[in-house]
Design an enzyme around this catalytic site. Structure first.
Site, PDB file in Angstrom:
ATOM      1  N   SER A   1      49.355  50.997  72.418  1.00 44.42           N
ATOM      2  CA  SER A   1      49.868  49.901  73.247  1.00 44.42           C
ATOM      3  C   SER A   1      50.889  49.049  72.495  1.00 44.42           C
ATOM      4  O   SER A   1      50.940  49.045  71.265  1.00 44.42           O
ATOM      5  CB  SER A   1      48.720  49.000  73.698  1.00 44.42           C
ATOM      6  OG  SER A   1      47.664  49.776  74.204  1.00 44.42           O
TER       7      SER A   1
HETATM    8  N1  SAH Z   1      43.607  51.193  72.340  1.00 43.00           N
HETATM    9  C1  SAH Z   1      44.533  52.257  72.023  1.00 43.00           C
HETATM   10  C2  SAH Z   1      45.452  52.577  73.179  1.00 43.00           C
HETATM   11  C3  SAH Z   1      45.027  53.851  73.742  1.00 43.00           C
HETATM   12  S1  SAH Z   1      45.780  54.454  75.207  1.00 43.00           S
HETATM   13  C4  SAH Z   1      45.260  51.998  70.741  1.00 43.00           C
HETATM   14  O1  SAH Z   1      45.065  50.901  70.141  1.00 43.00           O
HETATM   15  O2  SAH Z   1      45.999  52.867  70.278  1.00 43.00           O
HETATM   16  C5  SAH Z   1      44.323  54.732  76.175  1.00 43.00           C
HETATM   17  C6  SAH Z   1      43.352  55.753  75.699  1.00 43.00           C
HETATM   18  O3  SAH Z   1      42.299  55.797  76.669  1.00 43.00           O
HETATM   19  C7  SAH Z   1      43.886  57.174  75.615  1.00 43.00           C
HETATM   20  O4  SAH Z   1      43.746  57.648  74.315  1.00 43.00           O
HETATM   21  C8  SAH Z   1      43.010  57.970  76.598  1.00 43.00           C
HETATM   22  O5  SAH Z   1      42.696  59.274  76.157  1.00 43.00           O
HETATM   23  C9  SAH Z   1      41.773  57.100  76.662  1.00 43.00           C
HETATM   24  N2  SAH Z   1      40.940  57.291  77.857  1.00 43.00           N
HETATM   25  C10 SAH Z   1      41.319  57.470  79.146  1.00 43.00           C
HETATM   26  N3  SAH Z   1      40.238  57.631  79.942  1.00 43.00           N
HETATM   27  C11 SAH Z   1      39.143  57.534  79.133  1.00 43.00           C
HETATM   28  C12 SAH Z   1      37.732  57.631  79.352  1.00 43.00           C
HETATM   29  N4  SAH Z   1      37.195  57.839  80.563  1.00 43.00           N
HETATM   30  N5  SAH Z   1      36.909  57.488  78.293  1.00 43.00           N
HETATM   31  C13 SAH Z   1      37.395  57.276  77.048  1.00 43.00           C
HETATM   32  N6  SAH Z   1      38.717  57.194  76.777  1.00 43.00           N
HETATM   33  C14 SAH Z   1      39.582  57.319  77.801  1.00 43.00           C
END
Ligand code: SAH
Length: 213
Positions: free
Chosen positions: A61
């Protein structure tokens, strides 16, 4: 890319200018080098205030959005926090400096592995990263004082609301993935749930189930 004092100052300035003003949040973000969480082609852009691609077609993000979400979460030192969507592990590392205990879940095993490795290298012993379907929450460790989602469901998942302690706060983007989503803050009180809309955001969708392959 090396994090020079000038780059660090610029990074913190851009956070403040976008409304990240909470001293504890800024201090936590100052401690976590975003450059460690962005690998490959985009490594030299790690200190810009923009989202960047990571493995598995996901994104890390935008720093100011991480800051605003962390600020809205109002984490207290004794709190147990659940993050859904570990991705690179950047948000989890920031939370580790603010909370007593952090659980972070990710549906892509490859991301879980690399985030866990960076977090271990940094010696952040109060963070546990796991592969699981975050839409189910983490019933074994519930209830949580704070829950943060960094992937967008269409509505706040009932499982997660159920795992939030009374007096707790949940911050999440909601809405369809191909449109602008709203960042919302949900407070659980003895009388029910209070919703506040914070700003418009764009996140990857919350996808049910663990990713295959
Ligand atoms: N917080 C992260 C941003 C990640 S983007 C950072 O600091 O880099 C969002 C993430 O959510 C992705 O990696 C995606 O694979 C994950 N995601 C989406 N649906 C999900 C679910 N049901 N359970 C766990 N992770 C999930």
């Amino acid at each position: 890319m090396n994090l020079t004092p000038e780059t660090q100052m610029q990074f913190l300035f851009s956070l403040r200018s976008r409304g990240v003003t909470d001293a504890r949040v800024l201090e936590a973000m100052e401690k976590v080098d975003r450059g460690l969480f962005v690998q490959g082609l985009f490594a030299n852009r790690a200190y810009e205030d923009r989202p960047l691609p990571i493995a598995c077609g996901q994104t890390i993000s935008q720093p100011s959005v991480v800051g605003l979400m962390t600020q809205a979460l109002d984490v207290q030192p004794r709190n147990k926090v659940l993050e859904i969507g570990t991705g690179s592990g950047y948000q989890a590392a920031i939370l580790s400096h603010l909370a007593r205990r952090v659980y972070s879940v990710e549906r892509h095993r490859e991301l879980t592995r690399s985030a866990r490795q960076i977090i271990e290298t940094l010696g952040l012993v109060n963070v546990t990263v796991m592969t699981s379907d975050g839409s189910l929450g983490l019933p074994d460790q519930a209830p949580f004082d704070r829950i943060i989602l960094t992937a967008a469901p269409e509505d706040p998942p009932a499982n997660l609301l159920g795992q939030l302690r009374v007096g707790g706060i949940m911050v999440l983007p909601v809405g369809q993935s191909d449109t602008v989503q709203s960042l919302i803050k949900v407070r659980k009180t003895a009388d029910g749930l209070d919703y506040t809309e914070l700003c418009e955001v764009r996140f990857v969708p919350l996808v049910e189930g663990i990713a295959q392959g």
